[in-house]
Every structure is written in structure tokens, then in C-alpha cells.
Design a protein around this motif. Structure first.
Motif, mmCIF file in Angstrom:
data_model
loop_
_atom_site.group_PDB
_atom_site.id
_atom_site.type_symbol
_atom_site.label_atom_id
_atom_site.label_comp_id
_atom_site.label_asym_id
_atom_site.label_seq_id
_atom_site.Cartn_x
_atom_site.Cartn_y
_atom_site.Cartn_z
ATOM 1 N N ASN A 82 -18.038 -19.860 -31.575
ATOM 2 C CA ASN A 82 -16.783 -20.600 -31.453
ATOM 3 C C ASN A 82 -15.907 -20.107 -30.315
ATOM 4 O O ASN A 82 -15.196 -20.901 -29.695
ATOM 5 N N VAL A 83 -15.946 -18.805 -30.044
ATOM 6 C CA VAL A 83 -15.218 -18.296 -28.872
ATOM 7 C C VAL A 83 -15.816 -18.912 -27.606
ATOM 8 O O VAL A 83 -15.088 -19.336 -26.688
ATOM 9 N N LYS A 84 -17.123 -18.976 -27.550
ATOM 10 C CA LYS A 84 -17.805 -19.598 -26.397
ATOM 11 C C LYS A 84 -17.402 -21.066 -26.262
ATOM 12 O O LYS A 84 -17.105 -21.555 -25.167
ATOM 13 N N ARG A 85 -17.359 -21.765 -27.415
ATOM 14 C CA ARG A 85 -16.949 -23.178 -27.394
ATOM 15 C C ARG A 85 -15.533 -23.341 -26.869
ATOM 16 O O ARG A 85 -15.257 -24.215 -26.016
ATOM 17 N N LEU A 86 -14.619 -22.496 -27.324
ATOM 18 C CA LEU A 86 -13.229 -22.610 -26.901
ATOM 19 C C LEU A 86 -13.051 -22.267 -25.426
ATOM 20 O O LEU A 86 -12.282 -22.924 -24.710
ATOM 21 N N LEU A 87 -13.768 -21.239 -24.952
ATOM 22 C CA LEU A 87 -13.613 -20.814 -23.561
ATOM 23 C C LEU A 87 -14.172 -21.835 -22.577
ATOM 24 O O LEU A 87 -13.785 -21.844 -21.392
ATOM 25 N N ARG A 88 -15.082 -22.680 -23.027
ATOM 26 C CA ARG A 88 -15.663 -23.684 -22.134
ATOM 27 C C ARG A 88 -14.750 -24.887 -21.942
ATOM 28 O O ARG A 88 -15.027 -25.768 -21.129
ATOM 29 N N GLN A 89 -13.631 -24.902 -22.689
ATOM 30 C CA GLN A 89 -12.670 -25.983 -22.508
ATOM 31 C C GLN A 89 -11.689 -25.616 -21.396
ATOM 32 O O GLN A 89 -11.651 -24.488 -20.928
ATOM 33 N N GLY B 135 -15.238 -4.749 -39.348
ATOM 34 C CA GLY B 135 -15.077 -5.241 -37.993
ATOM 35 C C GLY B 135 -13.844 -4.704 -37.298
ATOM 36 O O GLY B 135 -13.004 -4.009 -37.887
ATOM 37 N N GLN B 136 -13.744 -5.038 -36.019
ATOM 38 C CA GLN B 136 -12.583 -4.705 -35.178
ATOM 39 C C GLN B 136 -12.465 -5.833 -34.153
ATOM 40 O O GLN B 136 -12.672 -5.633 -32.961
ATOM 41 N N VAL B 137 -12.159 -6.999 -34.637
ATOM 42 C CA VAL B 137 -12.289 -8.229 -33.864
ATOM 43 C C VAL B 137 -11.435 -8.202 -32.607
ATOM 44 O O VAL B 137 -11.919 -8.508 -31.510
ATOM 45 N N LEU B 138 -10.153 -7.840 -32.715
ATOM 46 C CA LEU B 138 -9.283 -7.839 -31.538
ATOM 47 C C LEU B 138 -9.812 -6.879 -30.480
ATOM 48 O O LEU B 138 -9.896 -7.225 -29.296
ATOM 49 N N LYS B 139 -10.180 -5.682 -30.900
ATOM 50 C CA LYS B 139 -10.692 -4.685 -29.956
ATOM 51 C C LYS B 139 -11.963 -5.176 -29.276
ATOM 52 O O LYS B 139 -12.150 -5.010 -28.069
ATOM 53 N N ASP B 140 -12.852 -5.802 -30.045
ATOM 54 C CA ASP B 140 -14.109 -6.298 -29.478
ATOM 55 C C ASP B 140 -13.878 -7.447 -28.512
ATOM 56 O O ASP B 140 -14.552 -7.556 -27.481
ATOM 57 N N LEU B 141 -12.942 -8.338 -28.840
ATOM 58 C CA LEU B 141 -12.643 -9.441 -27.931
ATOM 59 C C LEU B 141 -12.143 -8.917 -26.586
ATOM 60 O O LEU B 141 -12.528 -9.413 -25.517
ATOM 61 N N LEU B 142 -11.288 -7.897 -26.645
ATOM 62 C CA LEU B 142 -10.781 -7.301 -25.405
ATOM 63 C C LEU B 142 -11.891 -6.579 -24.649
ATOM 64 O O LEU B 142 -12.021 -6.696 -23.430
ATOM 65 N N GLU B 143 -12.704 -5.828 -25.396
ATOM 66 C CA GLU B 143 -13.767 -5.039 -24.772
ATOM 67 C C GLU B 143 -14.817 -5.921 -24.108
ATOM 68 O O GLU B 143 -15.408 -5.558 -23.084
ATOM 69 N N SER B 144 -15.051 -7.101 -24.655
ATOM 70 C CA SER B 144 -16.062 -7.994 -24.088
ATOM 71 C C SER B 144 -15.695 -8.459 -22.692
ATOM 72 O O SER B 144 -16.561 -8.746 -21.867
ATOM 73 N N LYS C 117 -22.438 -9.189 -27.928
ATOM 74 C CA LYS C 117 -22.935 -10.558 -28.046
ATOM 75 C C LYS C 117 -22.071 -11.544 -27.262
ATOM 76 O O LYS C 117 -22.578 -12.516 -26.693
ATOM 77 N N LEU C 118 -20.756 -11.303 -27.234
ATOM 78 C CA LEU C 118 -19.878 -12.170 -26.451
ATOM 79 C C LEU C 118 -20.177 -12.058 -24.961
ATOM 80 O O LEU C 118 -20.240 -13.065 -24.249
ATOM 81 N N THR C 119 -20.365 -10.838 -24.493
ATOM 82 C CA THR C 119 -20.672 -10.619 -23.081
ATOM 83 C C THR C 119 -21.970 -11.318 -22.710
ATOM 84 O O THR C 119 -22.069 -11.979 -21.661
#
Length: 785
Positions: free
Chosen positions: A309-316, A490-499, A749-751
Motif C-alpha cells: 500500500n505504501v508503494k501504491r500511494l507513492l506511485r500517485q 514493529g517500528q513502522v515510523l522508524k522503518d518508513l524513515l530508514e527505507s 522490503k520497501l527499499t
């Protein structure tokens, strides 16, 4: 005499009597309070009537029961008989049989039919029917269907009683025994004897240790497949829930399982047997193994869902606007607010408005809330939208959606922006048993979504949130990754930033509070792993009082009393501590502070729940999400009323708590959902701010003292911070980082998911390798040639 023999085996007394009335019965937990007229007992002296409590199915008034247990003294209701087992005394007279069968327990059996049964089958009618259901064929005008229902109901009641007795003999208390019976019915004993480890998977509250002890008694030990299976799932789940990992490396998981089993009397196992078990569980879908990582399926698919879903949102693409248009709108906003945004804040607002998904991060006092307001105001201005809720008709979606993990954080967000805000659970339509109503099939409505305190959001909740975001909605995530991570895995915010795949701006300049705020300075020092040399020096907004662990309760009480005398209310003063037990623990602090702020007095109502006493006026904390009442984990409220059982139609004690005007009623059995909030844990305070924070820090907290915990605690204070305890304990906590990074694969995985696809072309001379003698005709079938 039979009761006496059972008593000797069970080691408890018995009371036999007729049920006069059912005072309380909870259909879900089966907790029951009944009044019994005593007919026989080996407990003396006993009143003519007694109150019996325990976990039973619905008990019928007028029927005779034998209860096994012991007398206990309730702090308000006095002497009660707490029953751990019970048996229904089947009637053995014609009159008793008629009354029993026509009581309403048996559908379609009235007094005439009951009398016919008693006449035909005699005083032992119940035993006759249970032994030979065909005996009912002798009853005139009793249909086969009614006869079958009658027999099955008798069997069910007999089966429950026998199951409860056997479960008690296996060491299960009445509440757990009733849970087991509700899950398995009459097959409970058969299932447990065949595989006691099934309890670990099916029954909440039963851990591996209890199941393994049962297994040992039944001769199951060593590398028995059921034992290995239960241990594997238990270890993986415990590590994820208690340590916050999303997965475990297979090698480490094998080691942890072996460590658990080697230390138990049922015997050690070898690593290969564990690996075979993990493979079997993987094939069954009970766990997921990917690249040597072992996941609980729910966490694997949640992490995978976030990536998708992050990938889907970023492609907009966000709605474009010219920079001149942005600067014009920003200038108008600054003029209206009478302020000027700093360059870093302007950059954050502009990037947020031009990105489909954006992260705003920064420490305390860096102006995150100010930037949120700027993002919201300019988003509306640039898109020609009104932020006046009155302009929108009922059912018409409001364009800006604001949410946060806790009720208090949502309230702060609403106060800062002047717009409505909700908890994430409420926004997503969480309704407990049925889960969330908002998802990809029924997404959120609106044009801009802003989530505050994102560091508190775990992997499960983040997945649910992202999949409910429709295409075309811009998303802004706000948080401080240096605070405590989410309670869940998890550590979602940290992982989103780290990616590095999500556009972000980190605010670093401090603006909040007056220049030279020592609280903000201390917070930033702690975040860097340093302690200022003037830690214990008195400041205008901060102080440090030296004391030992045994003195903490008295010192905190004195500080709170002084603050109260200076005009601060109990709502303004929040004590934070990292541990519940011990001489300086949350439990003792709450008890002392309750005596200070809300002592007992004549006419003041109170309600006891175990050793805890709640009074009208108490400050309390909600511990679980309760969406049906619009109250969520972390909300702080006040006890505004207590009603006793004799005063209401429910015939039970009720306690009413007001959470900022939202009143929630709790029965005695629901009081485990709240606790006193004069002192609370740092985790529970995350997402909230208080005018005064009192923070004890002593060596006895050592196991819990870590840099991110102290940083989070310090940043809860808005005006005054009073530290008390041992300076060396504070320094040790600041120096101590968290016990290892949480194991997640989200950033990786995001990267990988957002990496550009590189097309590799073969050199022209290699393109036809091996095709030298091949012609197009070689690919044609016989029919086409």
C-alpha cells in the motif's frame, strides 16, 4: 456421604441448598452470584441463607445444588461462599421431577407432560432417561422431537458438571475451566487427554508451562510432535508480543525453543526435531518462513500489506500547484495567524502538500503541531476547500481527516487545529469482536489524512490504516522516532524513515516554550545520550530531588501536595514510573496519591475490586479499546458515580467514569478494564502532555531504564518537570540504549519494492546463441504446414 468423599479428594468444604434467587449472571464469562437456602453442609456455623459466587451456567431458581469451595470475606458484601465446583442435585421425588422438567429448562415440556413422565417412570425418572432414552417412548403424546430435545438437554447439563469436576481435578480454576468447556463442550476432557498442548493454541490464558505439566502427567514428553508444535508457536508468539519483533531468525527461534524445553521436567529435544516441526507448521500455514525468517502469519501479511500500500500511494501524484501560488497562500496564512514560519517549517509544509505520502518528524518543541496546522490550512486554501464543518451536509465527507493512536493525542490535535480528530481505531471502525469496518473495500472518505504520534502505531494497525486509504487521498504521518516504539510488534515510523522511499522532513530547530526552556534542553540532551552537568541544579521549570527507592512514595506525595496547594488540579499533575511492583512502583504510588487527592470520607461512595478501591472523584485510566463506548486505551477519566446492586434494575454494582464528557458504565466484572491514573506507566502516557510531570528515577527501576523511555517521559511535561530519585540511576538510563533493534523487514522490503527496474539487454551477437540452424518453420505444427 458421597459429598464427603468428594470433599476429601478436593480438599474443600461443601454447601447443599436450594437456589432462592440469581442475583447476577454474565452470559459471556458465566460469573454468577446466587442466594442459596442451606439444607446441608460440613461448614459450621452457617447462616440459613448464604451468597454463593462462581463461574456456572445459568442456575435455576428452586433447584437444589451442591457447591464445593470455601468462605471468603468480601470488603463490602461480607461473608460469601466462593465455589470452585458445583453439582446439580437431580430431583428424586415425583413432585421434584414435575417441577424440574416443567421449569422452562426443557423446551415444550409443560406440567402435564412432566407429570406424565413422573407417573410413568417413577421417582428415578431422570436417571432412567439418561440410562435409556427409549424409555420416553412410553410417554403418551410426547413427540419424538420433544423426547430427543429432553434427553439432549439432560445429557448436556450432566456433561457440563462432570467436565467441570474433571477439569478442577486437573488443576484448572473455575474461570479457565469454563473457558475450556465453552471452547470444546463435552469433548473437553477427551481433547485434553489426547493432546493437552491444543490448549495453548485455543484457550487464552493457558501458556505452554501449564500444558506441558498436563502433558507430563499424561506421559507426553521429549520430542513428542504435539509438544514441539505447541512450544514452537508459543515461543514465536511470546517473542513477538513481548519484545516487539515482527519475525525471528530461524536459528534463534530453534535455540529459544530448545532453551524452553531443555529447562522443563518433560525432557530436552534436539534441534533437528524442532526444525522438522517448524517445517511442518510452515506447510500448515501456522507460521511463514521466508529467507530464514520465521513469522506469525498475521505479522507477515501485515508487513507485506504495508509495503504494497505504501508503494501504491507513492506511485500517485499530488495535485500540482505553482510555487508562487504556494508562497502567496502561505503569506496570507502567516498574516492571519500573526506569525512567520521558519525556513525549515516552510519546506516541510511545501513538501507535504506536493507529496502523496509524507513524513514529518522531529523532537519536542520543534513545531510539529504548528506545521500540521499550516499543512491543513494551506491544503484547504490551495484546493479551494472550506474547513468549516457547518458548510458540509450530513453524510458529506469532511475533506481533512485527523487521527492519532490515543484519545488524548487526538484531543490535542483537535485543539491545535480547531478541527475534529479521532483515534485511529475509531476512524477505522474498530468494533471489537468483528474487527475493523474500514478497509480496501470500504475505504476512508476525504482528501487529506494526517496521523499524529505515528511512533505508537504497530505493524498490525499500520497495515489496517494504509489499506483503508483510497487512491487520491494524500497522507501525512507525524511523529518522533526517538520515542518509545509501539507496544505491539514493529517500528513502522522508524522503518518508513530508514527505507528512504517516503519523502520526509526532520525538524531540528526548537521553537516551543520560552527561549531557554530547560525541559526541552534536557530532552534533546537525553536524545543525544548525554546528561547536562546541571541536572540536579534547580531551574525555573525543572528540579531534581535526591531520594532513595524507599523514600520515593513519600517524596512524590509531598511534591504533589505542594503542587495542589499552588492551585494545580489533580488533572494537571501526572506521576510517571516505569514499573508496577516494588517500593517505588506504580501500584504503591497510586495508593498513596489516592489517599492524598481522594481519601475516604463519610458519604463518599466507593467500590472494591480485589485489593483496589475506587471512589467517586478518582482519576482512572482506560486499559483497553472500547469503541462501542467511544473510549480507548490510554484515555484518562474521572469516576463520577457509583450505584450499588440494590439500587438498580440490573441488580449489580455499577461504576460510571466520565472521559471528557463521555460517560462509560462498568460492572464489577469490567473493572479490570480500568486502573487508577494518579501514577501511570510511561508507555501509557505516550501521546499525552501534562502541565506538571513528576518522574521518579531510582536504581530499582534499572531493568526498565533506557534512553528512549526517559526521553519519552521528559517530553510529556509542558510546564514543570520534577525529577526525584538517584542521579546515577538517571545517568545509567540515558547511557543505556534499547535491548537491541526490533527485528523487522519493512525497511528492507520497501527499499526493494521501490527500487527502479533495470533492464539488461544482451549484446547483439549473443542474442541468437544456439539458434543458428533454427528456422521459423521449426515452430509450426503439422496441421499448419
Amino acid at each position: 456421604m458421597q459429598e464427603q468423599q468428594t470433599l476429601a479428594i478436593e480438599g474443600c468444604t461443601f454447601i447443599k441448598g436450594t437456589c432462592i434467587s440469581v442475583i447476577f449472571h454474565n452470559e459471556e464469562t458465566l460469573y454468577t452470584v446466587v442466594r442459596i437456602r442451606v439444607e446441608e453442609t460440613n461448614e459450621a456455623p452457617v447462616e440459613e441463607e448464604v451468597i454463593v459466587t462462581g463461574h456456572f451456567p445459568r442456575i435455576s431458581e428452586g433447584d437444589i445444588y451442591v457447591f464445593y469451595g470455601q468462605f471468603r470475606h468480601h470488603p463490602r458484601f461480607g461473608r460469601q461462599y466462593a465455589a470452585s465446583q458445583f453439582r446439580k442435585q437431580l430431583p428424586n421425588t415425583k413432585e421434584g421431577i414435575i417441577q424440574y422438567l416443567s421449569s422452562g429448562l426443557f423446551k415444550g415440556i409443560g406440567k402435564k407432560t412432566a407429570a406424565a413422565i413422573a407417573e410413568a417412570l417413577g421417582e428415578q425418572a431422570i436417571a432412567v432417561i439418561l440410562r435409556d432414552p427409549a424409555a420416553l417412548e412410553r410417554i403418551p403424546k410426547l413427540s419424538k422431537q420433544k423426547a430427543k430435545q429432553l434427553y439432549e438437554t439432560l445429557r448436556a447439563h450432566e456433561g457440563l458438571e462432570q467436565t467441570m469436576i474433571t477439569l478442577a481435578q486437573l488443576g484448572f480454576g473455575p474461570q479457565l475451566a469454563m473457558k475450556i468447556y465453552q471452547a470444546y463442550g463435552e469433548e473437553a476432557i477427551e481433547i485434553i487427554q489426547a493432546n493437552p498442548y491444543q490448549l495453548v493454541e485455543d484457550i487464552e490464558g493457558i501458556g505452554f508451562g501449564r500444558a506441558d505439566e498436563l502433558g507430563r502427567q499424561l506421559g507426553i514428553s521429549g520430542s513428542h510432535p504435539a509438544r514441539l508444535r505447541a512450544a514452537s508457536l508459543f515461543v514465536l508468539e511470546q517473542v513477538c508480543l513481548q519484545e516487539g519483533h515482527v519475525y525471528m531468525a530461524e536459528e534463534e527461534l530453534v535455540g529459544r525453543i530448545a532453551e524452553l524445553l531443555d529447562g522443563r521436567p518433560s525432557g530436552a529435544v534436539d534441534g533437528q526435531a524442532i526444525q522438522r516441526t517448524l517445517l511442518m507448521l510452515s506447510e500448515e500455514g501456522k507460521l511463514v518462513v521466508e529467507q530464514g525468517r520465521c513469522y506469525l502469519p498475521s505479522l507477515y501479511f501485515a508487513e507485506k500489506g504495508i509495503v504494497s500500500n505504501v508503494k501504491r500511494l507513492l506511485r500517485q501524484t499530488a495535485a500540482p500547484f505553482a510555487e508562487s501560488e504556494f508562497l502567496l497562500a502561505l503569506g496570507a496564512l502567516e498574516e492571519r495567524l500573526g506569525m512567520q514560519y521558519a525556513p525549515q517549517q516552510k519546506e516541510a509544509i511545501q513538501r507535504a502538500l506536493s507529496s502523496p505520502l509524507f513524513i514529518l518528524t522531529g523532537g519536542p518543541g520543534t513545531g510539529k503541531t504548528t506545521v500540521i496546522k499550516g499543512i491543513v490550512e494551506l491544503f484547504a486554501a490551495l484546493n479551494g476547500l472550506s474547513l468549516d464543518p457547518a458548510r458540509y451536509q450530513q453524510g458529506e465527507p469532511f475533506p481533512v481527516v485527523l487521527a492519532a493512536p490515543t484519545g488524548r493525542a487526538a484531543k490535542r490535535m483537535s485543539e491545535a487545529t480547531g478541527l475534529p480528530a479521532a483515534t485511529i481505531h475509531r476512524l477505522l471502525g474498530w468494533n471489537g469482536v468483528e474487527g475493523f469496518s474500514r478497509d480496501e473495500h470500504e475505504p476512508l472518505a476525504g482528501k487529506l489524512l494526517v496521523i499524529d504520534e505515528m511512533s505508537m502505531v504497530d505493524t498490525w494497525l499500520a497495515n489496517q490504516l494504509f489499506k483503508a486509504v483510497p487512491n487520491g487521498m494524500q497522507v501525512v504521518l507525524v511523529g518522533d522516532e526517538d520515542q518509545l516504539p509501539s507496544v505491539g510488534p514493529g517500528q513502522v515510523l522508524k522503518d518508513l524513515l530508514e527505507s528512504g522511499v517516503v519523502p520526509s522532513v526532520r525538524l531540528t530547530d526548537v521553537y516551543r516554550q520560552a527561549e531557554g526552556s530547560s525541559i526541552i534542553e534536557l530532552a534533546h540532551e537525553v536524545k543525544r545520550g548525554a546528561v547536562p552537568p546541571d541536572l540536579t541544579a534547580p531551574k525555573a521549570d525543572r528540579s531534581f530531588i535526591r531520594c532513595r527507592a524507599g523514600q520515593v512514595v513519600d517524596v512524590v506525595r509531598q511534591i504533589a501536595d505542594n503542587a495542589r496547594k499552588k492551585g494545580f488540579s489533580v488533572k494537571d499533575i501526572q506521576v510517571l514510573a516505569p514499573m508496577y511492583r516494588g517500593p517505588a512502583g506504580i501500584d504503591r504510588l497510586n495508593k498513596a496519591l489516592q489517599e492524598l487527592f481522594n481519601p475516604p470520607s463519610a458519604g463518599k461512595r466507593e467500590l472494591a475490586a480485589g485489593e483496589v478501591v475506587y471512589r467517586v472523584g478518582d482519576k482512572v485510566l482506560q486499559l483497553v479499546n472500547q469503541p462501542e463506548d467511544n473510549v480507548f486505551n490510554g484515555d484518562i477519566g474521572e469516576v463520577v458515580a457509583i450505584f450499588y446492586a440494590k439500587e438498580n434494575t440490573d441488580k449489580q454494582d455499577l461504576l460510571v467514569v466520565s472521559f471528557d464528557g463521555v460517560e462509560v458504565t462498568y460492572t464489577r466484572q469490567e473493572l479490570s478494564q480500568i486502573t487508577h491514573a494518579y501514577c501511570c506507566s510511561v508507555h501509557k502516557a505516550q501521546g499525552s502532555e501534562f502541565p506538571i510531570v513528576i518522574l521518579p528515577v531510582v536504581k530499582s527501576y534499572y531493568r526498565m531504564l533506557k534512553r528512549n523511555l526517559l526521553y519519552t517521559a521528559v517530553t510529556r511535561s509542558k510546564q514543570f518537570l520534577i525529577l526525584c530519585g538517584e542521579e546515577e540511576a538517571f545517568r545509567a538510563g540515558v547511557a543505556k540504549q534499547s535491548d537491541g533493534v526490533r527485528r523487522t523487514a519493512l525497511a528492507e522490503k520497501l527499499t526493494a519494492a521501490m527500487a527502479p527496474v533495470v533492464e539488461v539487454e544482451l549484446p547483439l551477437e549473443d542474442a541468437n546463441v544456439g539458434m543458428e540452424n533454427v528456422t521459423p518453420y521449426d515452430f509450426m505444427s503439422d496441421e499448419s504446414s
